[in-house]
Design an enzyme around this catalytic site. Structure first.
Site, mmCIF file in Angstrom:
data_model
loop_
_atom_site.group_PDB
_atom_site.id
_atom_site.type_symbol
_atom_site.label_atom_id
_atom_site.label_comp_id
_atom_site.label_asym_id
_atom_site.label_seq_id
_atom_site.Cartn_x
_atom_site.Cartn_y
_atom_site.Cartn_z
ATOM 1 N N ASN A 78 -99.197 -76.802 71.804
ATOM 2 C CA ASN A 78 -99.694 -77.431 73.021
ATOM 3 C C ASN A 78 -98.561 -77.973 73.890
ATOM 4 O O ASN A 78 -97.660 -78.648 73.412
ATOM 5 C CB ASN A 78 -100.634 -78.579 72.636
ATOM 6 C CG ASN A 78 -101.250 -79.224 73.839
ATOM 7 O OD1 ASN A 78 -101.851 -78.564 74.670
ATOM 8 N ND2 ASN A 78 -101.102 -80.528 73.943
ATOM 9 N N PRO A 94 -93.980 -76.676 67.921
ATOM 10 C CA PRO A 94 -95.372 -77.099 67.896
ATOM 11 C C PRO A 94 -95.934 -77.778 69.132
ATOM 12 O O PRO A 94 -97.078 -77.522 69.463
ATOM 13 C CB PRO A 94 -95.471 -78.006 66.691
ATOM 14 C CG PRO A 94 -94.098 -78.300 66.254
ATOM 15 C CD PRO A 94 -93.174 -77.356 66.931
ATOM 16 N N HIS A 95 -95.220 -78.636 69.827
ATOM 17 C CA HIS A 95 -95.831 -79.248 71.006
ATOM 18 C C HIS A 95 -94.822 -80.002 71.869
ATOM 19 O O HIS A 95 -93.824 -80.505 71.394
ATOM 20 C CB HIS A 95 -97.003 -80.164 70.644
ATOM 21 C CG HIS A 95 -96.723 -81.127 69.545
ATOM 22 N ND1 HIS A 95 -96.767 -80.776 68.227
ATOM 23 C CD2 HIS A 95 -96.387 -82.430 69.568
ATOM 24 C CE1 HIS A 95 -96.486 -81.826 67.481
ATOM 25 N NE2 HIS A 95 -96.233 -82.834 68.273
ATOM 26 N N LEU A 96 -95.115 -79.965 73.180
ATOM 27 C CA LEU A 96 -94.419 -80.757 74.202
ATOM 28 C C LEU A 96 -92.921 -80.481 74.295
ATOM 29 O O LEU A 96 -92.127 -81.375 74.553
ATOM 30 C CB LEU A 96 -94.667 -82.247 73.968
ATOM 31 C CG LEU A 96 -96.134 -82.659 73.916
ATOM 32 C CD1 LEU A 96 -96.258 -84.117 73.512
ATOM 33 C CD2 LEU A 96 -96.832 -82.389 75.233
ATOM 34 N N ALA A 112 -91.507 -82.495 68.171
ATOM 35 C CA ALA A 112 -92.226 -82.746 69.427
ATOM 36 C C ALA A 112 -91.278 -83.265 70.491
ATOM 37 O O ALA A 112 -90.454 -84.136 70.241
ATOM 38 C CB ALA A 112 -93.349 -83.751 69.207
#
Length: 183
Positions: A78, A94-96, A112
Site C-alpha cells: 500500500n 510493503p508500504h509507504l 515502511a
C-alpha cells in the site's frame, strides 16, 4: 546502473499478458505482463512497460511506473511508488515507500516509509564513488538480503552491499560494505 539501461531496452518490446488475478479497481495501462498466480489488488495503478513476475502480491493503492521489472514472489504494498527499477525475486517493499531508478537485489525488505532519492539536489549527474554514471537519475544499487528500517532514507547513487542493515530513520549514502550496519 547499466542494468537499468538494459532493462529499459528489453521492456520496450514486451506485449501484455495477464496470467494472474487483476482485482476490480486496478488499472493497467500500456504493455504490462502479470505472471502466473500474481495478484494485482484494487487501487493499484500500473503504467507499462512493466513486468510483474509469478506469485507476487501487488497493492492495494500502489503506483508502478514505466520500465519497472518485478521478480517472482515479491510484495509491493500500500502506498508504494516504484519507477524505472529492477526489483529482484523475493523482495518486499510493503508500504509507504518510494523507489526510483534503482536495482534492488533478491530477498530484500524495505521498512515502511523507506525513501530512495534518485535525483541530486542540485540536478547534476549522479556519481558513484567517483565514477560518472552518465545518468541524471540514479537511486540505489542494493545487494541481496538488505533490510532497511522504518523511515530510512537512501541518497542518490548509493551502493549497499549484500546483507547490510540500514536502521530506522538512518541515512544511507556512498558505498556501504556487505554486512555493514548504518544506525
Amino acid at each position: 546502473w547499466d542494468l537499468l539501461t538494459i532493462n529499459e531496452e528489453l521492456l520496450k518490446s514486451i506485449d501484455s499478458t495477464q496470467e494472474g488475478i487483476i482485482e476490480a479497481g486496478a488499472v493497467l495501462k500500456g504493455s504490462v505482463i502479470v505472471g502466473r498466480n500474481s495478484l494485482i489488488r484494487s487501487g493499484s495503478y500500473i503504467t507499462g512497460p512493466v513486468v510483474v513476475g509469478k506469485n507476487c502480491d501487488i497493492g492495494p493503492n500502489c503506483y508502478i511506473r514505466p520500465y519497472t521489472a518485478i521478480g517472482d514472489r515479491c510484495h509491493i504494498g500500500n502506498g508504494v511508488e516504484i519507477k524505472n527499477s529492477v526489483i529482484m525475486s523475493g523482495t518486499n517493499i510493503p508500504h509507504l515507500s518510494y523507489v526510483g531508478d534503482s536495482v534492488i537485489g533478491e530477498g530484500c525488505n524495505l521498512g515502511a516509509g523507506t525513501q530512495v532519492a534518485n535525483l541530486r539536489f542540485n540536478g547534476g549527474g549522479v556519481r558513484v564513488d567517483y565514477h560518472d554514471t552518465g545518468r541524471r537519475k540514479l537511486g540505489v544499487i542494493m545487494g541481496d538480503g538488505v533490510f532497511t528500517g522504518v523511515n530510512s532514507s537512501i541518497n542518490p547513487g548509493t551502493i549497499i552491499g549484500c546483507g547490510a542493515r540500514i536502521g530506522p530513520g538512518a541515512l544511507a549514502s556512498g558505498v556501504i560494505a556487505a554486512g555493514a550496519g548504518i544506525f
